[in-house]
Design an enzyme around this catalytic site. Structure first.
Site, mmCIF file in Angstrom:
data_model
loop_
_atom_site.group_PDB
_atom_site.id
_atom_site.type_symbol
_atom_site.label_atom_id
_atom_site.label_comp_id
_atom_site.label_asym_id
_atom_site.label_seq_id
_atom_site.Cartn_x
_atom_site.Cartn_y
_atom_site.Cartn_z
ATOM 1 N N ASP A 299 -8.045 -5.832 0.121
ATOM 2 C CA ASP A 299 -8.299 -6.599 -1.067
ATOM 3 C C ASP A 299 -7.899 -7.937 -0.748
ATOM 4 O OD1 ASP A 299 -9.669 -4.725 -2.377
ATOM 5 O OD2 ASP A 299 -7.808 -3.653 -2.997
ATOM 6 N N HIS B 111 0.836 -1.182 0.088
ATOM 7 C CA HIS B 111 0.170 -0.078 -0.141
ATOM 8 C C HIS B 111 0.907 1.120 0.006
ATOM 9 C CE1 HIS B 111 -3.183 2.912 1.016
ATOM 10 N NE2 HIS B 111 -4.088 1.677 0.460
#
Ligand code: CMC
Length: 431
Positions: free
Chosen positions: A365, A308
């Site tokens: 996710d 991320h």
């Protein structure tokens, strides 16, 4: 201690003000840089650039903190639901009971699409990706609504109605996108259902048989919506703000957000995770060969659902969703070989120096796809679910731009590295 930055350029010293946010985040304000120095800043991928000030969402990526309007995501996940959280994000505080009722009533009132929109759904070929249908149809809604066609930026008396319309209709459009992509008849929303059960109804009921909505399934999906509801200045939200800055209408701006979300490095990652796990499974690998490939830059593979830009410790949404994933699978009595592979990949990556050194942890996710698969959501709908969830965040950001008196059109600069002055060569003289 001075709270100004000093910049030395071409033998001169310039002073730049700094700004500190409510969570002590600091920025050098370069708004006057070009006018005073002739220089611009260059920041590929905007990793060091604040494009706005915002009161909506706070993230501390090093500590793994995410808060909507100051409330920790863990607390909202435990105590709130998607619709209440949507209100919080858009209007700035948790709704009172009457406010929540008014908001819910507006959502119910505006959940139906203009009947003629059905003909547009019919025009898409069976097998179309629901994200393509979703973005097109949100934008097309402007053609069916005078208020959107003649949008008065910042002066819409009925802005709240458009907020409700968009949150409610994105769910109807999303369900219809799926039905159309499968060649199935469209199912109307039901007035008596709450937001998330209604979505499951439109997705899975048949004209001759109502879908049996299990409460644990509706709860898990509602949590997925809530966890995705906002995430400060990511690719899609910044896109919404960019389009909003031109004073485009709310639906057009959020349709652009759907397009930005679709890519596999952003919202499309949930679909990509499942496809990755299915590929690993069908190739007979237990995940170890894939981990090796994901570390090799020439393999063209990445460990989808890992890493991320902001979180460098853990993604708090992933922690919550992992727990929900375990609960849903055990309640529904599902054993999923893809989940076993996911767990092996996670375990291996968290011990592997490549991932550790680069601070690559599972993101939201990584597990959301497994839950969605367990509750029967088709894989091509995963990113659509993300889009439904993110709508309140996009709207809250749109509203901030609209309500900012000094808001101006977003217009970045660039450093040109192409040819200097060049001449036009007629076609027959070109080599
Ligand atoms: N697998 C293997 N290597 C990776 C991965 C990954 N998933 N993510 C980053 N790296 C490597 C990258 O190659 C780079 O290596 P090096 O320093 O040797 O060049 C290093 O880690 C730093 O990565 P980066 O590309 O600078 O990171 P970024 O901030 O530009 O990108 C990201 C962030 C999320 C796009 C990226 O980590 C990624 O592609 N992850 C997989 C896709 C994914 O799961 N996306 C969903 C994000 S969460 C949902 C959302 O909010 O959008």
């Amino acid at each position: 201690m001075s709270n100004e930055a000093k910049l030395e350029l071409d033998g001169k010293t310039f002073t730049l003000p700094t700004i500190t946010g409510s969570e002590q985040e600091r920025a050098v304000d370069v708004s006057s840089l070009r006018a005073n120095t002739g220089y611009i800043t260059l920041d590929d991928g905007y990793g060091n650039t604040g494009s706005c000030v915002s009161k909506v969402t706070f993230i501390d990526g090093d500590k793994g903190i995410l808060r909507y309007r100051g409330i920790p995501i863990e607390e909202l996940a435990e105590k709130s639901n998607f619709i209440e959280t949507a209100y919080l994000l858009i209007y700035g505080s948790l709704p009172t009971r009457p406010q929540l009722k008014t908001f819910s009533d507006l959502l119910a009132e505006h959940q139906f699409l203009h009947e003629d929109m059905k003909y547009h759904f019919q025009g898409f070929p069976t097998g179309s990706h629901p994200m393509a249908i979703l973005s097109s149809m949100i934008n097309a809604a402007s053609c069916f609504d005078e208020g959107l066609m003649h949008w008065q930026f910042g002066k819409m008396k009925q802005f709240d109605i458009y907020v409700a319309k968009l949150i409610s209709q994105v769910r109807t459009i999303a369900a219809y996108s799926y039905r159309k992509s499968q060649g199935l008849p469209l199912i109307y929303p039901k007035q008596s259902y709450k937001y998330t059960p209604n979505f499951l109804h439109m997705l899975f009921s048949m004209p001759y048989e109502e879908f049996d909505i299990k409460p644990e399934v509706a709860k898990a999906l509602d949590l997925i919506f809530l966890l995705h509801a906002d995430h400060e200045q990511n690719c899609s939200t910044s896109t919404v703000r960019m389009v909003a800055s031109s004073q485009a209408n709310l639906f057009a701006s959020c349709a652009a957000g759907v397009c930005a979300l679709w890519g596999p490095l952003h919202g499309g990652a949930n679909q990509a995770v499942l496809e990755m796990l299915a590929d690993i499974h069908s190739s007979g690998d237990d995940g170890s060969k894939f981990i090796t490939a994901a570390k090799d830059k020439n393999s063209g593979k990445k460990l989808m659902g890992f890493g991320h830009r902001v979180y460098k410790n853990h993604d708090p949404r992933a922690t919550i969703i992992k727990k929900s994933c375990d609960e849903v699978l055990s309640r529904l009595n599902i054993s999923d070989p893809l989940l076993d592979i996911a767990k092996k990949l996670e375990e291996a990556a968290l011990k592997d120096s490549y991932f550790v050194e680069r601070k690559l942890y599972p993101n939201v996710d990584f597990y959301s796809g497994i839950i969605m698969r367990a509750i029967g959501i088709p894989v091509e709908m995963f990113t659509v679910i993300f889009a439904i969830g993110r709508m309140p965040g996009w709207i809250a950001n749109y509203k901030e731009i609209m309500e900012e008196p000094k808001s101006r059109i977003y217009r970045p600069r660039q450093i040109y590295t192409g040819k200097t002055i060049n001449s036009y060569v007629p076609l027959d003289q070109r080599k």
